[in-house]
Design a protein around this motif. Sequence first.
Motif, mmCIF file in Angstrom:
data_model
loop_
_atom_site.group_PDB
_atom_site.id
_atom_site.type_symbol
_atom_site.label_atom_id
_atom_site.label_comp_id
_atom_site.label_asym_id
_atom_site.label_seq_id
_atom_site.Cartn_x
_atom_site.Cartn_y
_atom_site.Cartn_z
ATOM 1 N N GLU A 214 20.352 3.942 -9.471
ATOM 2 C CA GLU A 214 20.148 5.377 -9.296
ATOM 3 C C GLU A 214 21.485 6.095 -9.324
ATOM 4 N N TYR A 215 21.465 7.285 -9.891
ATOM 5 C CA TYR A 215 22.586 8.201 -9.778
ATOM 6 C C TYR A 215 22.319 9.056 -8.548
ATOM 7 N N PRO A 216 23.132 8.954 -7.494
ATOM 8 C CA PRO A 216 22.836 9.711 -6.269
ATOM 9 C C PRO A 216 22.704 11.211 -6.492
ATOM 10 N N GLY A 217 23.349 11.725 -7.527
ATOM 11 C CA GLY A 217 23.245 13.149 -7.804
ATOM 12 C C GLY A 217 22.175 13.510 -8.812
ATOM 13 N N ASP A 218 21.453 12.514 -9.337
ATOM 14 C CA ASP A 218 20.418 12.770 -10.348
ATOM 15 C C ASP A 218 19.333 11.709 -10.210
ATOM 16 N N LEU A 219 18.510 11.869 -9.183
ATOM 17 C CA LEU A 219 17.480 10.863 -8.925
ATOM 18 C C LEU A 219 16.354 10.908 -9.946
ATOM 19 N N ALA A 220 16.177 12.038 -10.628
ATOM 20 C CA ALA A 220 15.059 12.178 -11.552
ATOM 21 C C ALA A 220 15.408 11.757 -12.970
ATOM 22 N N GLY A 221 16.660 11.361 -13.213
ATOM 23 C CA GLY A 221 17.077 11.018 -14.567
ATOM 24 C C GLY A 221 16.414 9.741 -15.078
ATOM 25 N N THR A 222 16.041 9.765 -16.341
ATOM 26 C CA THR A 222 15.466 8.590 -17.008
ATOM 27 C C THR A 222 16.543 8.002 -17.907
ATOM 28 N N GLU A 223 17.020 6.808 -17.595
ATOM 29 C CA GLU A 223 18.159 6.253 -18.332
ATOM 30 C C GLU A 223 18.074 4.735 -18.379
ATOM 31 N N LEU A 224 18.583 4.197 -19.483
ATOM 32 C CA LEU A 224 18.714 2.755 -19.674
ATOM 33 C C LEU A 224 20.194 2.454 -19.839
#
Length: 951
Positions: A214-224
């Motif tokens: 998880e990115y603590p500043g972007d919890l909703a991001g969809t990333e691989l």
Amino acid sequence: MKPGAWRLALRIARRDALRAKGRSALVIAMVALPVLGVTGADVVFRSATLEPAEKVVRIMGRADGELAMDQRGSAVKQAPDPDQGLMVDNPRYEAKEGAAPQYTPAQRRALDTEPAQLARQLLPPGSTLVPESQGPETAATSTQGLLSTRTSEADLTDPIWNGRVDLVEGSAPTNDQQAAVTRAFLKRSGLRIGDRTTVRGLESSPFTITAVVEYPGDLAGTELIARPGALIGKLSQDPGHDSGPATRWLVRLPAGATLDWAKVTELNGYGFVLTSRAVLLDPPARGDVPYYVEMDRHNSGFRTALLDRTSVVILATVVGMALLEIVLLAGPAFAVGARRSRRQLGLLAAAGGDRANVRAVVLGGGIVLGLTGAATGLGLGVGLVALLRTRAEEYSGARFGHFNLQPLDLLGVLLVGLVTGLLAAVVPAVQASRQDVVSALTGRDSLKPPSRKLALLGLLMLAGGAAFALLGATSGFASRSIAVLGGSLVAELGMVALTPYLVGLFGKLGRLLPLGPRLALRDSVRHRGRTAPAVAAVMAAVAGSVAVNVYIASYDDQYRREYVASGPSGAVMLGSGYTSGPDGKLLPQMRDSVERSIPALGPRADVSHVDYKGDCRDGGSCGYIQVMPPKERRCPIYDGDTPLSSGEAERLRNSDPRCQVHERRGSHYGDITAGDATLLRNLYGVTDPAAGQALAAGKAVVFDPRYIKDGKVVLQYSEPMTTGADGTVPGKPKITEAAVDAVLASAAAPAPGQAVITPDAATRLGFTTRPAGSVWLPAAAPSDGDQQKADGALAKLTDHTVLEVERGYQSKAGLVGLGLAGFAALVALGAAGIATGLAAADSQRDLTTLAAVGAEPRIRRSLSGFQCGVIAAMGTLLGTVCGVLPAVALRKIQGIADSYPGMSPEDLADRSSVVFPWPTIAATVVALPLLAAGLAALLTRSRISLLRRTG
């Protein structure tokens, strides 16, 4: 009063509060609810606001800095935290036509040296650069088809990433066949750790998911996230994905080295942007930051005072009106307590207590209940945030820095609750201190006529407050926050002061009413002391509801006016004018999927985008084409060959109607498209056969009369912009205009600046066409289920949103307004119920007399119902009047804040318009009193108990 007297008053108030638990709980709840909300908001805001050390970790993990090349050959002026602003100075854009840019030695060195090599030369010796390799947004396989996702590369086994990217489940990838994904990726894809996913374009190299990050500043991001070299380099071989060498790095310094502000400014001269851990933790003075100096110089005349900012005005008005509403709502409860304790207060006065002592007892109730309510709300607010912290973080999309409780903030909230309870008790305290001692001891009322001076003062306050709020909102003669908030509060308080006199005026209607309503109205008029606070409470609740409803209805009307349809109602549109290359190749399959999923679509119209010398879809160089009005109808600012001064341009924007054009374009396919008569019907709603015939004959079809003159329309097109090898711009791109035969057609929705030609006509003009999508116009709009079915079928082919159904403007204001009206009705019913209970207790002697003369048992039920209905009716009417003022003032402020030079008169009118939701207001005015009367009659016992008369 002496402290001992206050101690006695507080003891009596505490005893009374414990004795009347129901009333006390009501007041405590009224005070606690807003305190709970404010406390929760404060704790969430403070916890979500990162401290410098927390922000550093969020940005760069355990690195000492984050370095990025903005533009090679440029110079940068940045804030210590570049997220707060930066300026880029590139000589290439300032060079005159045909002249070579004037580079500094540092900028020339940046042009001649690869960014990574230059960074190593400039950073302290021994520094390590860890590339931040951000890949393209593409698609990966899921359990349902394809999922749109970001891609990147990072070695998550390196602790430098800790804090920026946190491993929350599983193990970090250790080979090129493994990948980590975010929680949102797993949730949307339906996959789990251990499953495999394939990135589009790399079908032969699937990845096994080994970790959730998880990115603590972007919890909703969809990333691989794959390992370095396992993903982006392979994708760059696909023509649809272009990826160059990394230009952003995390910097790890050797022991003893640091990146101070001097090093930051040095790197800025080479075009680098540097976020330094040392600088963020110990920022330089504002005067030492060139970016701030430049911004202060430019913005010195354009700063908006804090209290004049639109958001502050709205927030201050909402908070102030809410606190006043709480005070007015709690007032009847204290009035009930004071009247039920009047014998006790009379005994206190008879035993030698003066008016100050009597006031202190009632005010003590406000202090006790206000403090209790504030403390309860404070505790519940902190506890709920702690309990729901994870939910709050997920909802906001970012982790808290830490659970931050600010003692001064919480103390201020506590004092607000205490003052609210105290203010609610002021009027009942004054009334109790003025009551006649003999009347209080015998239980009889001392009736007094309403004060004409108070009524006159209330009228002046109402008129003056309204004028102050409206003039302050529109003319700006005072601070807008103070004007709107102060004016609205003064006006509403003026209405409160007028209430006793208005109650007397309402009483004159009694002779026109039957027995039950006449008795109720007479009783309300005789006992203004208890009727006025109850009416004010109902007025406050209704005023808040009406204000918000008017504001929302006005905003909704603005959005409705500004909405521009993409096509006729019910049109089904596939693709867009800028569909990417891979998606364009899939258009035939997409069309089949849509037609199989949605029945009875009707004839299909295929849309082609028109290009000139190039294809812009994948970042290539290309010219542009646009539809232009005749020369004499164009704004001189944008069409003149000679640049205008800023003052002259400003004058033209404000005075020249040609520069104040209302143009909103809703087409997904660009300004100029290629197709046939079916396209005219499906995309623009044109059914005139003459337009289709003209199109087939090679003419252009336009939809705005301003763009056509003497049967011609102007198509303006430019050559692609090119850059020399040394970074020079040879000159402005050549612009050509061609007058094309055209006809005017009437479109179903406004379509300014748009035209349709045939593919053959485009070729004849030297343009090229490419498939952009398809449009259907069924007899009825597809159902949501059919659209979801089509979206699901398309998701298996592409990761982009490519299907839209034109359903017109979709408003949610009706539901919001209905909910607010229901909430106001609930609060108003509560206030009316309190007043009805007090009236029933005070009317016991009258009911006893009625029973003695033979009145039927149902008379008590009907009398209670009419008493409640009368109070609700008066409060509703007055609240409707009071609620209009703040809504109108805030709309006028919003219109002024959103205006800009060159705004069309239509836009200006839309943004400051006021719309009254008459059905909602009428339902409140009519239904609320009827509902209050019905509930009071239903919940009141019919049997009358005879009491012994006293006195």
